[in-house]
Scaffold this active site. Structure first.
Site, mmCIF file in Angstrom:
data_model
loop_
_atom_site.group_PDB
_atom_site.id
_atom_site.type_symbol
_atom_site.label_atom_id
_atom_site.label_comp_id
_atom_site.label_asym_id
_atom_site.label_seq_id
_atom_site.Cartn_x
_atom_site.Cartn_y
_atom_site.Cartn_z
ATOM 1 N N CYS A 117 5.561 11.482 12.282
ATOM 2 C CA CYS A 117 6.162 12.138 13.425
ATOM 3 C C CYS A 117 5.789 11.361 14.688
ATOM 4 C CB CYS A 117 5.622 13.554 13.488
ATOM 5 S SG CYS A 117 6.422 14.530 14.723
ATOM 6 N N ASN A 129 0.805 -1.221 0.000
ATOM 7 C CA ASN A 129 0.000 0.000 0.000
ATOM 8 C C ASN A 129 0.837 1.270 0.000
ATOM 9 O OD1 ASN A 129 0.323 -1.329 2.664
ATOM 10 N ND2 ASN A 129 -0.298 0.680 3.420
HETATM 11 N N1 PLP Z 1 -4.418 -3.732 4.030
HETATM 12 C C1 PLP Z 1 -3.946 -2.798 3.176
HETATM 13 C C2 PLP Z 1 -2.841 -3.165 2.250
HETATM 14 C C3 PLP Z 1 -4.490 -1.515 3.173
HETATM 15 O O1 PLP Z 1 -4.008 -0.598 2.346
HETATM 16 C C4 PLP Z 1 -5.553 -1.224 4.070
HETATM 17 C C5 PLP Z 1 -6.141 0.115 4.143
HETATM 18 O O2 PLP Z 1 -5.553 1.097 3.812
HETATM 19 C C6 PLP Z 1 -6.009 -2.241 4.926
HETATM 20 C C7 PLP Z 1 -5.424 -3.481 4.868
HETATM 21 C C8 PLP Z 1 -7.135 -2.003 5.879
HETATM 22 O O3 PLP Z 1 -8.351 -2.060 5.199
HETATM 23 P P1 PLP Z 1 -9.668 -1.367 5.834
HETATM 24 O O4 PLP Z 1 -9.428 0.104 5.778
HETATM 25 O O5 PLP Z 1 -10.772 -1.810 4.931
HETATM 26 O O6 PLP Z 1 -9.822 -1.876 7.201
#
Ligand code: PLP
Length: 368
Positions: free
Chosen positions: A311, A128
């Site tokens: 931070c 992400n």
């Molecule tokens: N896993 C990844 C790779 C994510 O980017 C996110 C959210 O940004 C999550 C899990 C969590 O998902 P949720 O916001 O639906 O709980």
């Protein structure tokens, strides 16, 4: 979604006609999601989102498995924190953010030799933060090899993948085929927040993590979020139908953005190789610039970006992802994330190509 939040308000756990109407809507959505993910409808467990799906997959449900979980060092905190809480282990990644197969094999062998059992290996399909894609077929082969060298009687170690960030860009039918469990979240697909799914293949045992009314075939209790489920399926259908076109268009825009930034900002480099990334990801590092200072200047120009550090107690700390790929803290301070989405346009890229060099220049001139 709208009718299921108003006129067609039935709870699928009930037995009257309104309830049956809701059941039909949930069943239909489940079938559509299963077709797009490449699994059976019965393998889809609806959750409150990606975080719950990840928690469920790693814990294997409550009571917690005695076996230890393993994950890559760049997982989202929804996986990483659970693995840490259960006393599990992390595996290193290469400079592109992809799991180190040799490190994974060595860890699994070490655990086997010490007599420890591995509950699950969790490796995200796409990261992400920097967008790197993992080849899950290779990860599964690595786990299978380690399992083969285990003492007789040891069983298959399930592979979980957090596909939350990948699902919009990659066809899960093939990209996640090797995984025994898959987490998805609707809001990363343009769908509603607060709804997601954990896919658990029929051959993979899983205990419920949330107990109560026995919904989702006793695997996840709680009344179904019918409008959310309907919206989730609708978003996934659109994403799936348009994925090839979107990926091609967004890849071209991303190419223009990165090449334009490399040409116009001195000291700017790409964080990971573009060929290893999902199309929407644009992650760069700018030498000698604190990217937190850039963010406000960029926002004033309508460019919404994020930095690569946060931070903590007064000190800037590099994200765990940048640390894991071996980036020194000083470089991570200049990390800038400019993700593109399915709706990004040429004029968005043009605006970013004007705003980023100007903001970098201001930060450098004024030392902010
Ligand atoms: N896993 C990844 C790779 C994510 O980017 C996110 C959210 O940004 C999550 C899990 C969590 O998902 P949720 O916001 O639906 O709980």
């Amino acid at each position: 979604m709208e009718p299921f939040g108003s006129l067609r308000y039935g709870n699928p756990s009930g037995s009257h006609s309104l309830a049956r109407d809701a059941v039909r809507a949930v069943d239909e959505a489940r079938e559509q999601i299963a077709e797009i993910v490449g699994c059976r409808p019965s393998e889809v467990i609806f959750t409150s989102g990606g975080t719950e799906a990840d928690n469920h997959a790693v814990t294997g449900g409550l009571p917690a498995r005695s076996a230890q979980p393993v994950c890559s060092a760049v997982e989202h905190h929804a996986v990483l924190d659970v693995v840490h809480a259960l006393g599990g282990h992390t595996v290193g990644v290469n400079s592109d953010g992809q799991i180190d197969h040799a490190d994974l094999a060595a860890l699994l062998n070490r655990l086997t030799e010490s007599g420890a059992a591995v509950g699950v290996v969790s490796v995200m399909l796409a990261n992400n933060e920097v967008g790197s894609i993992n080849n899950l077929a290779e990860v599964a082969a690595c786990i299978a090899e380690a399992s083969h060298s285990r003492v007789a009687g040891e069983s298959h170690i399930p592979l979980h993948t957090d596909a939350v960030q990948a699902a919009a860009w990659l066809d899960l039918r093939t990209a996640a085929m090797a995984a025994d469990m898959i987490s998805i979240s609707a809001h990363k697909l343009g769908g509603p927040k607060g709804i997601g799914a954990l896919v658990v293949r029929e051959s993979t045992p899983i205990r419920p993590m949330i107990l109560g009314g026995g919904q989702e075939r006793d695997r996840r209790s709680g009344s179904a979020n019918v409008p959310g489920i309907v919206g989730f399926a609708a978003a996934l259908r659109v994403v799936d139908a348009e994925r090839a076109e979107t990926n091609q268009r967004v890849s071209q825009l991303r190419e223009q953005l990165i090449i334009g930034l490399l040409e116009s900002v001195t000291g700017l480099s790409e964080t990971v190789d573009r060929s290893a990334q999902i199309p929407g990801s644009c992650h760069v590092c700018i030498e000698g610039v604190d990217s937190e200072s850039l963010l406000l200047l960029l926002e004033a120009e309508g460019v919404l970006a994020s930095a690569g550090s946060s931070c903590a107690s007064g000190a800037q700390e590099a994200s765990h992802v940048l640390t894991a790929i071996g980036m020194p803290d000083a470089s991570a301070r200049g990390a800038l994330r400019l993700w593109l989405g399915w709706d990004s346009t040429q004029s968005d890229v043009d605006r970013a190509l004007q705003a980023v060099p100007a903001a970098v220049q201001r930060v450098r001139e004024f030392g902010i």
